[in-house]
Scaffold this motif. Sequence first.
Motif, short mmCIF file in Angstrom:
data_model
loop_
_atom_site.label_atom_id
_atom_site.label_comp_id
_atom_site.label_asym_id
_atom_site.label_seq_id
_atom_site.Cartn_x
_atom_site.Cartn_y
_atom_site.Cartn_z
N THR A 149 0.71 -1.08 0.04
CA THR A 149 0.06 0.17 -0.11
C THR A 149 1.05 1.33 -0.09
OG1 THR A 149 -0.01 0.08 2.56
CG2 THR A 149 -1.87 -1.13 1.27
N SER A 150 0.36 2.29 -0.39
CA SER A 150 1.05 3.58 -0.75
C SER A 150 0.89 4.26 0.54
CB SER A 150 0.51 4.41 -2.00
OG SER A 150 1.24 5.69 -2.05
N PRO A 151 1.93 4.86 1.13
CA PRO A 151 1.89 5.68 2.31
C PRO A 151 1.25 7.02 2.12
CG PRO A 151 3.97 5.77 1.38
CD PRO A 151 3.27 4.92 0.36
N GLU A 152 0.50 7.37 2.93
CA GLU A 152 -0.24 8.65 2.94
C GLU A 152 0.91 9.81 3.22
OE1 GLU A 152 -3.95 9.67 4.40
OE2 GLU A 152 -4.50 7.67 4.15
N LEU A 153 1.15 10.83 2.33
CA LEU A 153 2.03 11.92 2.78
C LEU A 153 1.43 13.03 3.53
CD1 LEU A 153 4.28 12.08 -0.44
CD2 LEU A 153 4.85 10.87 1.67
N TRP A 154 0.15 13.20 3.34
CA TRP A 154 -0.78 14.33 3.80
C TRP A 154 -2.13 13.70 4.30
CZ3 TRP A 154 2.57 18.27 4.22
CH2 TRP A 154 3.45 18.44 3.51
N PRO A 155 -1.91 12.92 5.34
CA PRO A 155 -3.14 12.47 5.80
C PRO A 155 -4.15 13.45 6.30
CG PRO A 155 -1.36 12.06 7.56
CD PRO A 155 -0.84 12.79 6.40
N GLU A 156 -5.28 13.25 5.99
CA GLU A 156 -6.53 14.03 6.25
C GLU A 156 -6.54 14.03 7.75
OE1 GLU A 156 -9.78 14.13 3.01
OE2 GLU A 156 -9.43 12.17 4.17
N LYS A 157 -6.99 15.11 8.47
CA LYS A 157 -7.16 15.50 9.91
C LYS A 157 -8.38 14.85 10.19
CE LYS A 157 -4.10 19.48 10.60
NZ LYS A 157 -3.99 20.70 11.04
N ILE A 158 -9.36 15.12 9.34
CA ILE A 158 -10.74 14.23 9.51
C ILE A 158 -10.97 13.56 8.40
CG2 ILE A 158 -12.98 14.90 9.92
CD1 ILE A 158 -12.27 17.54 11.04
N PRO A 159 -10.80 12.12 8.71
CA PRO A 159 -11.01 11.24 7.34
C PRO A 159 -12.28 11.54 6.55
CG PRO A 159 -10.32 10.12 9.43
CD PRO A 159 -10.79 11.30 9.84
N GLY A 160 -12.15 11.74 5.12
CA GLY A 160 -13.45 11.81 4.36
C GLY A 160 -13.73 13.51 4.31
N MET A 161 -12.97 14.41 4.82
CA MET A 161 -13.37 15.99 4.88
C MET A 161 -12.93 16.53 3.29
SD MET A 161 -14.51 18.40 6.16
CE MET A 161 -14.66 18.05 7.70
N SER A 162 -12.02 15.77 2.67
CA SER A 162 -11.57 16.34 1.39
C SER A 162 -12.75 15.98 0.53
CB SER A 162 -10.21 15.91 0.86
OG SER A 162 -10.27 14.53 0.73
N ASP A 163 -13.43 14.83 0.62
CA ASP A 163 -14.43 14.28 -0.32
C ASP A 163 -15.76 15.37 -0.15
OD1 ASP A 163 -12.88 12.49 -1.50
OD2 ASP A 163 -13.58 10.84 0.06
N PHE A 164 -15.96 15.56 1.28
CA PHE A 164 -17.11 16.47 1.55
C PHE A 164 -17.02 17.73 1.17
CE2 PHE A 164 -19.11 19.18 4.74
CZ PHE A 164 -20.27 18.87 4.62
N ILE A 165 -15.83 18.39 1.03
CA ILE A 165 -15.51 19.91 0.47
C ILE A 165 -15.72 19.62 -1.11
CG2 ILE A 165 -13.89 21.48 0.43
CD1 ILE A 165 -13.11 20.89 3.07
N ASN A 166 -15.18 18.68 -1.73
CA ASN A 166 -15.18 18.67 -3.02
C ASN A 166 -16.46 18.37 -3.60
OD1 ASN A 166 -12.46 18.92 -3.19
ND2 ASN A 166 -11.94 16.77 -3.27
N SER A 167 -17.63 18.01 -2.89
CA SER A 167 -18.92 17.71 -3.24
C SER A 167 -19.62 19.06 -3.27
CB SER A 167 -19.50 16.68 -2.02
OG SER A 167 -19.74 17.49 -0.98
N PHE A 168 -19.07 20.10 -2.64
CA PHE A 168 -19.80 21.32 -2.98
C PHE A 168 -18.97 22.43 -3.91
CE2 PHE A 168 -20.67 20.42 1.61
CZ PHE A 168 -21.95 20.42 1.70
#
Length: 123
Positions: free
Chosen positions: A33-52
């Motif tokens: 598995t690929s390591p996360e270089l910039w893990p999200e502070k709150i998982p799923g937040m970037s998907d939530f923001i991108n939906s708007f």
Amino acid sequence: MASEKPGSIEQENETSFTPIEDSLLSMENLDRTSPELWPEKIPGMSDFINSFTPPSTTKPPYSKAFTTEDNNYLHQLASLPTAGLIAKVKELHDIAYQLGVEEAKEMTRGKYLNLFNRPRRPK
């Protein structure tokens, strides 16, 4: 008596050697598995923001059509001899280097003035 001497032929034949494949065996578990270089502070937040945010329909600046000025500049570069083209590339490299040096100075100045840690003024 010869077998009692260290390094003798009889002593070397008596020692058991392990096959080279067994000596190269590694018990390390490789995770693919690929390591996360910039893990999200709150998982799923970037998907939530991108939906708007609506998807970007503007074209990037490099995909625009050339103007007549751009075409003239391309023809000038194409008509240069090899040495002239190399000199132009070196000139552009020097300009880019100077720009990087100036940017580093400005970033250092901003760090010393504590510009990056100041709270933002409300609008």
